[in-house]
Scaffold this active site. Structure first.
Site, PDB file in Angstrom:
ATOM      1  N   LEU A 175       1.048  -1.144   0.011  1.00 36.41           N
ATOM      2  CA  LEU A 175       0.238  -0.448   0.117  1.00 36.41           C
ATOM      3  C   LEU A 175       0.799   0.885   0.143  1.00 36.41           C
ATOM      4  CD1 LEU A 175      -2.553  -1.376   2.611  1.00 36.41           C
ATOM      5  CD2 LEU A 175      -2.546  -1.119   0.298  1.00 36.41           C
ATOM      6  N   GLY A 176       1.983   0.729   0.962  1.00 38.57           N
ATOM      7  CA  GLY A 176       2.738   2.383   0.041  1.00 38.57           C
ATOM      8  C   GLY A 176       3.965   1.821   1.072  1.00 38.57           C
TER       9      GLY A 176
ATOM     10  N   GLY B  12       7.846   3.928   3.574  1.00 39.55           N
ATOM     11  CA  GLY B  12       8.249   5.347   3.454  1.00 39.55           C
ATOM     12  C   GLY B  12      10.283   4.648   3.496  1.00 39.55           C
ATOM     13  N   GLN B  13      11.052   5.242   4.389  1.00 38.50           N
ATOM     14  CA  GLN B  13      12.579   5.317   4.904  1.00 38.50           C
ATOM     15  C   GLN B  13      12.615   3.866   5.745  1.00 38.50           C
ATOM     16  OE1 GLN B  13      14.439   6.090   3.414  1.00 38.50           O
ATOM     17  NE2 GLN B  13      16.462   5.496   4.420  1.00 38.50           N
TER      18      GLN B  13
ATOM     19  N   GLU C 205       6.881  -0.513   5.620  1.00 37.14           N
ATOM     20  CA  GLU C 205       6.380  -0.710   4.589  1.00 37.14           C
ATOM     21  C   GLU C 205       4.862  -0.190   5.307  1.00 37.14           C
ATOM     22  OE1 GLU C 205       7.922  -3.637   2.311  1.00 37.14           O
ATOM     23  OE2 GLU C 205       9.699  -2.264   1.869  1.00 37.14           O
ATOM     24  N   VAL C 206       3.583  -0.552   3.890  1.00 37.92           N
ATOM     25  CA  VAL C 206       2.499  -1.062   4.275  1.00 37.92           C
ATOM     26  C   VAL C 206       2.267  -2.308   3.473  1.00 37.92           C
ATOM     27  CG1 VAL C 206       0.547   0.372   5.027  1.00 37.92           C
ATOM     28  CG2 VAL C 206       2.253   1.711   5.797  1.00 37.92           C
TER      29      VAL C 206
ATOM     30  N   LYS D  26       1.792  -2.880   9.326  1.00 39.11           N
ATOM     31  CA  LYS D  26       2.811  -1.940   9.210  1.00 39.11           C
ATOM     32  C   LYS D  26       4.213  -2.599   9.773  1.00 39.11           C
ATOM     33  CE  LYS D  26       0.674   2.633   9.963  1.00 39.11           C
ATOM     34  NZ  LYS D  26       0.846   3.935  11.200  1.00 39.11           N
TER      35      LYS D  26
ATOM     36  N   ASP E 123      -2.232  15.092   9.639  1.00 35.75           N
ATOM     37  CA  ASP E 123      -2.970  15.283   8.492  1.00 35.75           C
ATOM     38  C   ASP E 123      -3.933  14.531   7.999  1.00 35.75           C
ATOM     39  OD1 ASP E 123      -2.173  14.458   5.423  1.00 35.75           O
ATOM     40  OD2 ASP E 123      -0.840  12.823   6.300  1.00 35.75           O
TER      41      ASP E 123
END
Length: 860
Positions: free
Chosen positions: A573-574, A576-577, A580-581, A612, A716
């Site tokens: 799904l996504g 970052g550094q 992951e998701v 996550k 957010d």
């Protein structure tokens, strides 16, 4: 994004010119280049108007996206209903194929608010005869702007062929209007200014009639069509089956103009073509239908006469086309015109069957490589009936050599310019890197730092944060140009911050935080110790007072360890550094849940979950943040907040398992739907009723009410961070920032924080204050997204720098700030609630408790 006039456009024009002899027809889908209002290729003297309010609102200021003079062209008097007296005129000097127009009002930095809600277009090919444009259904009025700053683009269907164009504002009540405009299209290489032909006829098929007339012809139509252009030059080729059409919402057979041999006893249809000047013609291409089962065939022969000056040639060029009785598909028939010189051509197309149908006729000619000296005619009477046996024309090769030499020189010059520009860009980037290093050392204010105290308490996290942001896949870095301002530089330019900015030993941002807080009396979490959960995806989702953090995280984790082998990964799904998701299926997770939590699936069925995952190579700070996030998330229990279900923390990689809603995020869900009502009847997209939309809004307010009761600040909130389940159930999450799909929603400033500035309050952007009140602001923006069905970004008419500048207007509070407009679906009471969320003084904004109560009371 603005269209820029750069070296690619001249090169494209050059390639189009060199390939003119092989181009079959103009393509409306490609012919969409700005013709020069915004890029200033159209000169001031070529823009005129019926009148002007003042010299500063003259016609030359009617350029799209530019703010010259007082910001736009404005006529001298108020525009009245049912009058077409005022106009803005653009002269292009040569014929152009125009497919698209753009309009804009007068904004002038918040000073002006005039725009044309409707307008008509008139055009001319000779400067004397003006034609009113109408769409394929016959409507002349075009819907214009709804505010002063948005650019509204409208496709011209059908497109127009014109040398001059007039924009004529239309109103339904007396009002002041101002306009900025642009034309989009390309040069009309055919040079055709009109064709005269018999009126198309009706074919009566057994089940229904088919109308095969030229419905968009812009000349006179009585017994024949004269002095106009229409469907034979609109760039749309008919389908193989003439009873169908490429254009929606029109009748069957729309694309073709047809004639039956019963109406023409001579056995042919005569069409005369007039051109802008004498040309050297190479070919004519005629797109014909050939459904022979319905007695429709392409022409069997064409005889063309050519006119130079005022005389017609006595003998025609005759071209015999083969008759195809096997292939029913439509096709282009190419007629060799043998380099005849002419300003007009008269062609007689002979029937091969009962019907003859044309959808496009195009000409290829060379206007630059001929002279007007004709070769001496052949002696004796002309007897030839073949294309090659005609009187020939002498072509001067000296002009050809000169032209080729000029083109080669132009190409070398363009290549040299490109090399120079590329070298300058490389050199500028080298200087920029050096200057950026210097700036990083000197800059003392950052959007990601709330206060000096907060920065001191989080020095141990700064390395991980900067490493995460600098390598994010959604990174957006803007150049350090002279027209670019960082938010910290913007703060220093505000008069209220100037004194603090000049004081040694402190920053404008840090000093103004405390002073402003004292002014409006609003406590914010930057004044106390804050725990910011970095999150594996880099989302910095929750900001929590340290006391609350200690109370929540002091307990044992209320979730169980889940066996990794029971997780089946479906898709990412996504990321970052540091993490992951993933979307996964979890088998038997029902056994690990508390009794009060239930799933909508059978116990023996796998459950979709979001996982996550912290990467095994994450540093110590990232691991500590991840464990803190697990402790906090384990305590969140609300029907409208994503629930953590289980963990995998006994071994690497550390995992946090949360709910996942089968309908995905709210942004994508709404963008795939249409509002229920009249508009949805013409679309096959699924619909959502207004009452269901209001219920979803209320659920988001309920979830945020719960978070605010715990002093959680989301930071957010947006539709991308809300998930949709069955029966429109909404749960607030935090996946949005990690997804490349939403990278454009985040603004990255010179290696510092990645922030969703279009959803952020002015104090969050300028002062680094993140409070429940700033979440209320984001809630108002989220509601606006929902009521527009997520069809555009908030403040889509502003670029990122202008969004930041608009926050300065909120700070100054001089009534120049720009608010999100009221969506079409939004009732007045709900829009008033949204406006209250965007109040300048944060303590005057409603709480989530008040918002939730008001939404419940407003529901039927």
């Amino acid at each position: 994004m603005k269209r820029r006039w750069d070296l690619r456009f001249p090169l494209l024009i050059l390639l189009l010119y060199l390939s003119a002899d092989v181009t079959s027809q103009v393509n409306p889908g490609v012919c969409r280049y700005p013709l020069g209002m915004s890029g200033r290729q159209i000169q001031d003297e070529d823009i005129s108007a019926s009148s002007q309010w003042s010299e500063s609102t003259a016609a030359r200021y009617g350029r799209l996206e530019l703010e010259g003079g007082d910001g736009a062209w404005c006529p001298e008097i108020t525009v009245e209903p049912d009058t077409l007296k005022e106009f803005l005129q653009i002269d292009l000097h040569s014929l152009h194929f125009i497919t698209l127009v753009g309009t804009q009002g007068r904004h002038a930095g918040g000073i002006g608010n005039e725009f044309a809600q409707m307008y008509q277009i008139k055009y001319s090919r000779d400067g004397s005869r003006w034609i009113s444009w109408r769409n394929r259904q016959g409507r002349q009025v075009i819907e214009g702007n709804r505010n002063a700053y948005d650019i509204v683009l409208k496709d011209l269907e059908p497109p127009i062929i014109a040398r001059s164009v007039r924009f004529m504002p239309v109103t339904d009540h007396s009002m002041n209007v101002c306009m900025r405009v642009e034309l989009y299209g390309c040069e009309w290489l055919d040079g055709l200014v009109s064709y005269n032909a018999p009126v198309g006829e009706q074919m009566n098929l057994p089940s229904f009639p088919v109308y095969l007339n030229d419905s968009v012809y812009d000349g006179a139509v009585i017994h024949s069509m004269t002095e106009g252009l229409g469907q034979l030059t609109d760039g749309m080729c008919g389908l193989d089956d003439f009873t169908q059409s490429q254009v929606y919402n029109v009748w069957l057979g729309y694309d073709y103009v047809a004639w039956t041999n019963e109406s023409f006893p001579n056995g042919y249809v005569e069409i005369m073509f007039e051109f802008d000047r004498t040309r050297n013609f190479t070919t004519m291409k005629v797109h014909c239908n050939n459904m022979f089962t319905w007695h429709v065939k392409a022409f069997r022969q064409v005889s063309c006469y050519f006119r130079t000056e005022s005389d017609w040639e006595a003998s025609p060029l005759v071209f015999r086309a083969g008759v195809d009785n096997d292939d029913p598909s439509a096709r282009f028939v190419t007629v060799n015109l043998a380099n005849h010189m002419a300003s007009a051509i008269k062609c007689q197309f002979y029937f091969a069957d009962t019907w003859m149908m044309f959808s496009e006729i195009t000409f290829q000619s060379d206007t630059a490589m001929y002279n007007t000296t004709l070769a001496p005619p052949k002696t004796g009477p002309p007897t030839s009936t073949q294309p090659g046996d005609h009187p020939t024309h002498k072509v001067d090769d000296s002009n050809t050599r000169i032209l080729i030499g000029c083109l080669v020189a132009i190409i070398f010059i363009l290549v040299a310019i490109i090399v120079i520009i590329l070298w300058r860009q490389v050199w500028q980037k080298m200087i920029e890197k050096v200057s950026r290093r210097m700036l990083d050392d000197e800059l003392t204010a950052s959007l990601s730092i709330q206060s000096e105290r907060f920065a001191h308490n989080h020095n141990n996290l700064s390395t991980a944060t900067s490493e995460l942001e600098s390598n994010a896949t959604y990174e957006r870095i803007f150049p350090l140009g002279s027209d670019y301002q960082e938010p910290s530089q913007l703060i220093c330019k505000l008069p209220e911050f100037a004194q603090n900015a000049e004081e040694p030993g402190g920053t404008a941002a840090s000093k103004s935080t405390s002073t402003t807080a004292a002014q409006d009396g609003v406590p914010h979490y930057a004044e106390a110790d804050i725990v910011n959960l970095q999150g594996v995806t880099g989302s910095n989702t929750y900001a929590i007072p340290a006391i609350t953090m200690d109370l929540l995280s002091g307990k044992d984790v209320a979730v169980e360890e889940f066996p990794r082998k029971l997780l089946t990964f479906k898709e990412k799904l996504g990321e970052g550094q540091f993490g992951e998701v993933h979307l996964c299926e979890a088998e038997g997770i029902q056994e690990f849940m508390a009794e009060e939590f239930s799933f909508d699936v059978d116990e023996d069925q796998p459950v979709l979950v979001a996982v996550k995952m912290l990467r095994a190579d994450a540093n110590k700070n990232a691991r500590n943040d991840f464990l803190k996030e697990i402790k906090i998330m384990s305590r969140l229990k609300d029907p409208n907040i994503i629930r953590m279900l289980a963990v995998c923390i006994y071994s690497d990689p550390l995992c946090m398992i949360t709910e996942y809603m089968e309908n995905g995020d709210l942004n994508q869900f709404l963008s795939r739907h249409q509002p229920q009502g009249q508009l949805s009847s013409v679309s096959s997209a699924p619909t959502v009723s207004f009452s269901d939309l209001c219920d979803m809004v209320t659920q988001i307010a309920s979830g945020m009410k719960y978070l605010s009761s715990l002093n959680f600040v989301h930071r957010d909130l947006a539709t991308r961070n809300c998930l949709v389940g069955k029966s429109y159930t909404i749960k607030i999450a935090d996946f949005g920032m990690s997804r490349n799909l939403y990278s454009s929603d985040y603004y990255r400033i010179q290696g510092r924080a990645v922030l969703p500035i279009r959803w952020m309050s002015w104090e969050s952007i300028l002062l680094g204050k993140f409070t429940t009140a700033s979440d209320v602001w984001a809630f108002g923006v989220t509601v606006w997204e929902m009521l527009t069905f997520c069809k555009e970004q908030p403040y889509s008419q502003l670029n990122d720098e202008q969004v930041i500048e608009n926050t300065g207007e909120f700070f100054r509070d001089q009534k120049r700030q720009i608010y999100l407009p009221q969506p079409v679906l939004c009732p007045d009471p709900l829009y008033k609630t949204m406006l209250s969320c965007w109040r300048r003084n944060s303590k005057e904004r409603p709480s989530f408790q008040e918002i939730h109560r008001a939404l419940l009371e407003s529901q039927p």
